[in-house]
Write a protein that holds these residues in place. Structure first.
Motif, PDB file in Angstrom:
ATOM      1  N   ARG A 237      43.666  79.986 -43.977  1.00  0.00           N
ATOM      2  CA  ARG A 237      44.302  80.267 -42.952  1.00  0.00           C
ATOM      3  C   ARG A 237      43.380  80.671 -41.904  1.00  0.00           C
ATOM      4  O   ARG A 237      43.462  80.889 -40.880  1.00  0.00           O
ATOM      5  N   ARG A 238      42.342  81.072 -42.156  1.00  0.00           N
ATOM      6  CA  ARG A 238      41.017  81.468 -41.300  1.00  0.00           C
ATOM      7  C   ARG A 238      40.913  80.500 -40.132  1.00  0.00           C
ATOM      8  O   ARG A 238      40.846  80.788 -39.199  1.00  0.00           O
ATOM      9  N   ARG A 239      40.760  78.907 -40.932  1.00  0.00           N
ATOM     10  CA  ARG A 239      39.820  77.869 -40.225  1.00  0.00           C
ATOM     11  C   ARG A 239      41.292  77.586 -39.573  1.00  0.00           C
ATOM     12  O   ARG A 239      40.808  77.476 -38.634  1.00  0.00           O
ATOM     13  N   ASP A 244      42.883  77.613 -33.402  1.00  0.00           N
ATOM     14  CA  ASP A 244      44.187  77.373 -32.585  1.00  0.00           C
ATOM     15  C   ASP A 244      45.068  76.103 -33.333  1.00  0.00           C
ATOM     16  O   ASP A 244      45.723  75.924 -32.978  1.00  0.00           O
ATOM     17  N   GLU A 245      45.311  76.992 -34.639  1.00  0.00           N
ATOM     18  CA  GLU A 245      46.561  75.583 -35.279  1.00  0.00           C
ATOM     19  C   GLU A 245      47.774  76.554 -35.746  1.00  0.00           C
ATOM     20  O   GLU A 245      47.433  78.147 -36.189  1.00  0.00           O
ATOM     21  N   LEU A 259      46.747  88.665 -36.518  1.00  0.00           N
ATOM     22  CA  LEU A 259      46.206  88.981 -35.113  1.00  0.00           C
ATOM     23  C   LEU A 259      46.755  88.599 -34.225  1.00  0.00           C
ATOM     24  O   LEU A 259      46.806  87.839 -32.982  1.00  0.00           O
ATOM     25  N   TYR A 260      47.370  86.837 -34.705  1.00  0.00           N
ATOM     26  CA  TYR A 260      47.575  86.479 -34.212  1.00  0.00           C
ATOM     27  C   TYR A 260      49.095  87.769 -32.813  1.00  0.00           C
ATOM     28  O   TYR A 260      49.008  87.086 -32.033  1.00  0.00           O
ATOM     29  N   VAL A 514      40.968  81.270 -28.702  1.00  0.00           N
ATOM     30  CA  VAL A 514      40.682  82.286 -29.870  1.00  0.00           C
ATOM     31  C   VAL A 514      39.905  83.649 -29.801  1.00  0.00           C
ATOM     32  O   VAL A 514      38.809  82.892 -29.538  1.00  0.00           O
ATOM     33  N   PRO A 515      40.478  84.744 -30.209  1.00  0.00           N
ATOM     34  CA  PRO A 515      38.782  85.681 -29.914  1.00  0.00           C
ATOM     35  C   PRO A 515      37.778  85.282 -30.916  1.00  0.00           C
ATOM     36  O   PRO A 515      37.840  84.774 -32.044  1.00  0.00           O
TER      37      PRO A 515
END
Length: 566
Positions: A237-239, A244-245, A259-260, A514-515
């Protein structure tokens, strides 16, 4: 400090077995009834009391005939069982015979000898034997005295397993135990910092456990395919977030969902939940970001993270003109503020904000050309549409002249929309005041973007709102704007008959990147093994008992063989 269930059961079983044998011998007239003379001989080799003699004889019977014993050693055993133990040869023979047994049998005999008070080990061995024979070895090992207890690899691993990693395995023994130590014990070591990535424990394990240990100790070495193979969803999930997937939501929400929601979708109600889910370092960054929004001040690193701009802009609501030359972020905020003021009908506020762009100042950093074109367009529109309200005809003409100057600046790059706007302003200047039509853009009057779809439905909603509050003047303005849009739709030029703001709506958008600053670092995979089972602990204890054979004395301890018999 340890799970004592299996150890306690084993100790109880061993004690019951010893007592049963003792009862059997007593009922059968065995050696428990040995004469005081025979017991004194056994005391000469460190065995004190009838029950102790019985236990030693049990050991001798079990090891008699072992393939590893020589004829001479078997003779020593027979001599001892006949009541005449050889002080010099008995202990080396017993050690050799025990070495031929399975580890579980060695542990059973060591426990029995310890319970009977037979102390055939040296001082260090006695200390380790006391720990191994304890029903709660973890408590024994955490005492200040026993922390210095050391031994072979198996005993070191037993100390670690019994204390759940609190007592580490010495570096010298680590390489010996890594190939066979239970995975739960390695996890205990990892949890307590006793096993590091530098030790590379995965090199001694099979592929499945090696991948698991790498994920626990060296997470950056694990690829996405390997993470998927072991079901390491947190890493995946982090990757996906950083790439930005699309991230599939899960219940309950985790830090990546939040975060999203907060950073990408700017759902401000989720801020507190994100704050609670973030690690401490990222939590501090989020709080600094939120506090900076109170005055519009952030540190340089935060301003450089373009992935945070949408959130920062949503949190910050400036009430005075923003200086666009402070950074690219402030320039984008200033441009959006000018446009928002324009759509709300605050022409004076929009003018002051646009002037922050168009005002000529020396030694100021240059602003992006596309943003300057938009700022000149806003300034030209405000100057043109407010010119009829000027105090005098001369002032009105001066405003139109200024509007033309701004429109020319906006059209310097030859964009078709900017050139049409310039043509509109020049037409207005060339037309007498009494013959000019309305110069405002009706979409902006309605609070919409130029040419926005659904404007008619928006008009109906606004009309009902004005009707409820009986605002007839607002209804009249709404009708005029709607009539102008309807007329434009029937015109060949369409909406191009209006002065268009903005030139390109995309220029006002904050970057959707992506931040980097709020993204938690890649943490090692969480432990998956359970607490070390009693069976595993007993297996390690048995191997440690075999190591005690190296601590056998060469000669028995000195006892008073003339003391009273028991």
């Amino acid at each position: 400090m340890t799970d004592p269930v299996a150890a306690r059961r084993a100790a109880i079983a061993a004690e019951k077995e010893r007592l049963a044998r003792a009862r059997e011998r007593r009922s059968g007239g065995g050696s428990a009834g040995a004469s005081g003379f025979v017991q004194r001989k056994w005391r000469w080799v460190g065995v004190d009391g009838g029950e102790a003699v019985d236990e030693v004889l049990e050991v001798l019977r079990e090891i008699e005939g072992a393939s590893s014993l020589t004829d001479a050693q078997n003779a020593v055993l027979r001599q001892a069982m006949e009541g005449a133990p050889d002080r010099e040869a008995l202990l080396p023979t017993v050690r050799a015979g025990l070495a031929a047994l399975e580890p579980e049998a060695v542990l059973r005999r060591v426990r029995a000898l310890w319970a009977a008070g037979v102390r055939w080990l040296n001082e260090a061995g006695l200390e380790r034997c006391r720990v191994l024979c304890s029903t709660a070895p973890g408590l024994e090992l955490v005492s200040a005295r026993s922390r210095a207890v050391s031994g072979g690899p198996a005993f070191s691993l037993f100390a670690t397993a019994a204390t759940r990693g609190a007592v580490p395995v010495p570096n010298a023994a680590l390489a010996h135990v890594l190939p066979w130590a239970p995975l739960s014990v390695l996890d205990d070591l990892i949890d307590h910092g006793g096993l590091l990535a530098e030790d590379e424990p995965w090199a001694a394990r099979d592929d499945r456990e090696a991948l698991y240990l790498r994920a626990r100790l060296a997470p950056k070495s694990v690829s996405a395919e390997e993470a998927a193979r072991i079901g390491w969803h947190t890493m995946l999930r982090r990757r996906a977030f950083l790439a930005d997937e699309t991230i599939m939501r899960q219940e309950p929400e985790d830090v990546w969902d939040l975060l999203y929601d907060v950073v990408r979708e700017v759902q401000l109600p989720s801020l507190d939940a994100l704050d609670a889910a973030l690690p401490r370092a990222e939590q501090i960054q989020l709080r600094d970001l939120r506090s900076g929004a109170l005055v519009g001040q952030w540190d340089r690193e935060t301003l450089r993270d373009r992935g945070l701009w949408r959130l920062m802009a949503a949190l910050w609501r400036p009430t005075t003109p923003v200086d666009p030359r402070r950074s690219d972020f402030y320039a984008l905020v200033a441009l959006n503020r000018a446009y928002d003021l324009l759509k709300t009908g605050d022409f004076e506020g929009a003018r002051r904000q646009a002037e922050a762009f168009v005002r000529e100042r020396r030694q100021d950093p240059a602003l992006p050309a596309d943003l300057m074109e938009e700022a000149y367009t806003i300034a030209a529109y405000v100057a043109a549409v407010t010119s009829p309200e000027a105090d005098s005809d001369r002032a009105s003409k001066e405003q139109l002249a200024l509007a033309e100057t701004y429109a020319e600046k906006a059209a310097e790059n030859g964009g078709p929309v900017a050139e049409r706007n310039l043509a509109h302003v020049r037409t207005w200047r060339a037309t007498s005041r009494n013959k000019r039509g309305m110069m405002t853009n009706p979409f902006l009057e309605l609070g919409l973007d130029h040419g926005q779809e659904g404007w008619d439905r928006h008009c109906r909603d606004l009309f009902r709102e004005y009707e409820q509050v009986r605002d007839q003047a607002a209804q009249a303005r709404l009708n005029r704007a709607q009539d102008r849009i309807d007329e434009a739709t029937r015109h060949e030029a369409g909406f191009d008959v209006f002065f268009q703001v903005p030139l390109d709506r995309c220029r006002y958008d904050f970057p959707e990147t992506v931040p980097r600053r709020l993204v938690p670092p890649l943490e090692p995979m969480a432990r998956r093994s359970t607490v070390t089972s009693g069976a595993d602990l007993e297996s390690i204890r048995a191997l440690a008992a075999v190591e005690l054979l190296d601590d056998f004395r060469s000669t028995p301890p000195h006892l008073d063989r003339h003391g009273p018999t028991r």
